[in-house]
Design an enzyme around this catalytic site. Sequence first.
Site, PDB file in Angstrom:
ATOM      1  N   LYS A  12       0.844  -1.214   0.000  1.00  0.00           N
ATOM      2  CA  LYS A  12       0.000   0.000   0.000  1.00  0.00           C
ATOM      3  C   LYS A  12       0.873   1.256   0.000  1.00  0.00           C
ATOM      4  O   LYS A  12       1.949   1.249  -0.588  1.00  0.00           O
ATOM      5  CB  LYS A  12      -0.974  -0.040   1.178  1.00  0.00           C
ATOM      6  N   GLU A 167     -11.102 -10.808  -1.433  1.00  0.00           N
ATOM      7  CA  GLU A 167     -10.810  -9.942  -0.297  1.00  0.00           C
ATOM      8  C   GLU A 167     -12.103  -9.347   0.267  1.00  0.00           C
ATOM      9  O   GLU A 167     -12.571  -8.298  -0.221  1.00  0.00           O
ATOM     10  CB  GLU A 167      -9.884  -8.808  -0.733  1.00  0.00           C
ATOM     11  N   GLY A 234      -1.745  -7.460   3.396  1.00  0.00           N
ATOM     12  CA  GLY A 234      -1.445  -6.045   3.601  1.00  0.00           C
ATOM     13  C   GLY A 234      -0.529  -5.862   4.800  1.00  0.00           C
ATOM     14  O   GLY A 234       0.694  -5.985   4.711  1.00  0.00           O
TER      15      GLY A 234
HETATM   16  C1  PEP Z   1      -5.180  -5.898   1.426  1.00  0.00           C
HETATM   17  O1  PEP Z   1      -5.412  -4.696   1.510  1.00  0.00           O
HETATM   18  O2  PEP Z   1      -4.989  -6.406   0.311  1.00  0.00           O
HETATM   19  C2  PEP Z   1      -5.147  -6.682   2.652  1.00  0.00           C
HETATM   20  C3  PEP Z   1      -5.418  -7.957   2.596  1.00  0.00           C
HETATM   21  O3  PEP Z   1      -4.840  -6.006   3.798  1.00  0.00           O
HETATM   22  P1  PEP Z   1      -4.697  -6.632   5.286  1.00  0.00           P
HETATM   23  O4  PEP Z   1      -3.891  -7.883   5.173  1.00  0.00           O
HETATM   24  O5  PEP Z   1      -3.983  -5.558   6.066  1.00  0.00           O
HETATM   25  O6  PEP Z   1      -6.081  -6.887   5.764  1.00  0.00           O
END
Ligand code: PEP
Length: 248
Positions: A12, A167, A234
Amino acid sequence: MARRRIIAGNWKMNKTPSEAVALCAELKDLVKNDAVDVVYCVPAIDIVPVAEAVKGTNVHVGAENFYIEDKGAFTGEISAPMLKDAGVEFIIIGHSERRDIFGENDILINQKVKKAFASGLKPILCCGESLALRKAGVYQEWIKRQIVWDLSDVTADQVKELVIAYEPIWAIGTGETATADQAEEVCKMIRETIAELYDADTAEAVRIQYGGSMNAGNAAELLSKPDIDGGLIGGASLKPDFGQIVNA
Ligand code: PEP
């Protein structure tokens, strides 16, 4: 046919170029695993130093965003040929943050998927439902609709190279993870959707990741499910925990 596991970090908007190089050094020995595709999807400004830092290792470089034109008057944007030339192999498309914060819709996302393939980049196509859609019990229809739109005019041979990341938005960055059964239910449904849209071989080949607060503690159970071929990670991709996920 055994699908090769793919564990991708989505950094990110974190890490300056020098911090990115330091993170590569910190993770270098932890992410060694020749049986897994390991990908760091990094901010545009980190691509060149990260590509240099991971040279000679098992880590592939990914980008988080691009625009569908090759060049021209698109202030602030970055193109697929630029990414390719810098050593990028994978590209995240359709992340919920791009859909929700930057207003990307399925028409643009479909254009991006086609452009990525035409440019030799491998898309990691994200889909997933909000908490409201899950509570309303319409999450499967929603995700199916996303897949149909996003893959319009994408060929079976291309889909065999595609990575789809399921997701659930309610699990991203919240610390709340879908249970392994909830994640498997949707990943299986996505594979069945690919079988309906294409054929059984294509459905068997496409790699499907789970993403949403995957961490060192829950990765092994999620990754043990038959239709979960990897993770998009993430928060935990910025820590040594990422090595534990790669080796889960
Ligand atoms: C993402 O944003 O792709 C994600 C899975 O974030 P996190 O692992 O922080 O939930």
